[in-house]
Design a protein around this motif. Structure first.
Motif, short mmCIF file in Angstrom:
data_model
loop_
_atom_site.label_atom_id
_atom_site.label_comp_id
_atom_site.label_asym_id
_atom_site.label_seq_id
_atom_site.Cartn_x
_atom_site.Cartn_y
_atom_site.Cartn_z
N THR A 1 0.77 -1.50 -0.22
CA THR A 1 -0.28 0.20 0.04
C THR A 1 0.76 1.17 -0.31
N LYS A 2 1.04 2.18 -1.14
CA LYS A 2 0.98 3.18 -0.83
C LYS A 2 0.75 4.02 0.24
N LEU A 3 1.24 4.61 0.91
CA LEU A 3 1.31 5.48 1.80
C LEU A 3 1.81 6.90 1.77
N VAL A 4 0.96 7.56 2.05
CA VAL A 4 1.44 9.36 2.63
C VAL A 4 1.19 9.66 4.17
N LEU A 5 1.85 10.21 4.69
CA LEU A 5 1.74 10.84 5.99
C LEU A 5 1.48 12.44 5.82
N PHE A 6 0.13 12.75 6.76
CA PHE A 6 -0.35 14.09 6.60
C PHE A 6 0.36 14.39 8.10
N GLN A 7 0.88 15.25 8.43
CA GLN A 7 1.88 15.25 9.09
C GLN A 7 1.68 16.88 9.91
N GLY A 8 1.10 16.96 10.86
CA GLY A 8 0.51 18.65 11.92
C GLY A 8 2.12 19.10 12.01
N ALA B 1 -2.73 4.96 0.86
CA ALA B 1 -3.62 5.40 2.04
C ALA B 1 -3.04 6.42 2.59
N GLY B 2 -4.34 7.77 3.82
CA GLY B 2 -3.76 8.97 3.61
C GLY B 2 -3.81 8.84 5.89
N ILE B 3 -2.32 9.26 5.88
CA ILE B 3 -2.33 8.98 7.58
C ILE B 3 -2.09 10.13 7.71
N PHE B 4 -3.73 11.11 8.86
CA PHE B 4 -3.52 12.26 9.41
C PHE B 4 -3.21 12.06 10.72
N ILE B 5 -2.13 13.52 11.33
CA ILE B 5 -1.65 12.88 12.51
C ILE B 5 -1.57 14.51 12.68
N GLY B 6 -2.31 14.93 13.76
CA GLY B 6 -2.39 16.89 14.48
C GLY B 6 -0.90 17.28 14.98
N PRO B 7 -1.06 17.95 15.54
CA PRO B 7 0.44 18.75 15.98
C PRO B 7 0.36 18.59 17.05
N GLU B 8 1.27 19.33 18.19
CA GLU B 8 1.08 18.96 19.51
C GLU B 8 -0.33 19.77 20.22
N GLY B 9 -0.96 20.60 20.49
CA GLY B 9 -2.56 20.60 20.43
C GLY B 9 -3.25 19.32 20.61
N GLY B 10 -3.35 19.05 18.84
CA GLY B 10 -4.23 18.21 18.71
C GLY B 10 -5.08 19.09 17.78
N PHE B 11 -6.36 18.13 17.37
CA PHE B 11 -6.57 18.64 16.15
C PHE B 11 -7.67 19.53 17.19
N GLU B 12 -8.41 20.51 16.58
CA GLU B 12 -9.51 21.10 16.75
C GLU B 12 -10.66 20.57 16.43
N LYS B 13 -12.03 20.61 17.11
CA LYS B 13 -13.14 19.11 16.57
C LYS B 13 -13.53 20.33 14.92
N GLU B 14 -13.16 21.43 14.88
CA GLU B 14 -14.17 22.09 13.34
C GLU B 14 -13.14 20.85 12.36
#
Length: 244
Positions: free
Chosen positions: A76-83, A193-206
């Motif tokens: 699987t081609k994996l793409v990391l979307f890193q905050g 497949a893509g993987i979204f990772i939030g920054p230090e403070g995490g994701f906003e609910k929105e």
């Protein structure tokens, strides 16, 4: 054997020329010479098992003995979307993500990101990050050099992810481990497949709500809250184990 990446322009019918900074590294650091074996990789999944035939001037010439698929790339081609994290954490994340098998890394500017990149710094950062990715690819025997994308806003990251077959987003407030296991297992069966990772403070609910609208599936990584530099590595490790 030592591995070096070469451009298509340097690959001929039965020989390969290595040029640039690798020449000094081969001759003066590794102290390789005529008759020594190396692997030349074209960066697209093909390895050339070769012997050094000449180290004259500014060219290392290789005689190709065997051509084979690298065999180190996940199905699987994996793409990391890193905050975008603070300090040098991004360098660590890129290095480890490449070792674990990502095909690409997209730094993403999210609402809770502390780091602000101006245009000049962004270009220099991307160049440095790409060099780190190449070094990690060499060390881990990758058949490709994963691309480190220029930093983008989250909306643009969502647009990039739309070209992938499946996307997940670990979220600390998500529950349901059994469902999360099913989602990750399904991601491992896709071509990309893509993987979204939030920054230090995490994701906003929105941000999570917008991700869900775009059919990006939220998953839980357990009862503990992981640091941004840990979360991506945890997901990638799970997925690599699933795909091997």
């Amino acid at each position: 054997m030592y591995r070096f990446y070469v451009g298509q322009d340097n690959i001929y019918d039965n020989y390969i020329d290595i040029t640039g900074t690798d020449v000094n590294h081969i001759k003066n650091v590794l102290r390789l010479g005529k008759g020594d074996w190396v692997i030349a990789c074209d960066g697209s999944g093909r390895d050339y098992i070769s012997r050094i035939t000449s180290t004259e001037n500014s060219i290392i010439r290789l005689c190709v003995e065997k051509v084979q698929e690298s065999g180190t790339e996940p199905g699987t081609k994996l793409v990391l979307f890193q905050g975008l994290p603070k300090g040098s954490k991004m360098e660590f994340i890129i290095q480890k993500a490449v070792e674990l098998g990502v095909s690409g890394i997209v730094p993403v500017i999210m609402k809770r990101c502390v780091v602000k990149l101006d245009a000049g710094k962004a270009v220099k950062k991307q160049e440095r990050w790409q060099k780190i990715a190449e070094a990690a690819a060499k060390q881990s025997g990758r058949g490709i050099v994963p691309e480190v994308h220029a930093a983008v806003m989250l909306k643009e990251a969502f647009d990039i992810a739309a070209s992938l077959e499946y996307n997940i987003i670990p979220y600390e407030l998500q529950d349901g481990m059994e469902k999360s296991r099913e989602i990750i297992k399904e991601a491992c069966s896709k071509k990309s497949a893509g993987i979204f990772i939030g920054p230090e403070g995490g994701f906003e609910k929105e941000e999570i709500e917008e991700a869900i609208k775009r059919e990006i599936r939220p998953v839980s990584l357990g009862k503990r809250i992981l640091r941004t530099e840990t979360a991506g590595m945890a997901v990638l490790s799970i997925m690599m184990f699933q795909m091997q």
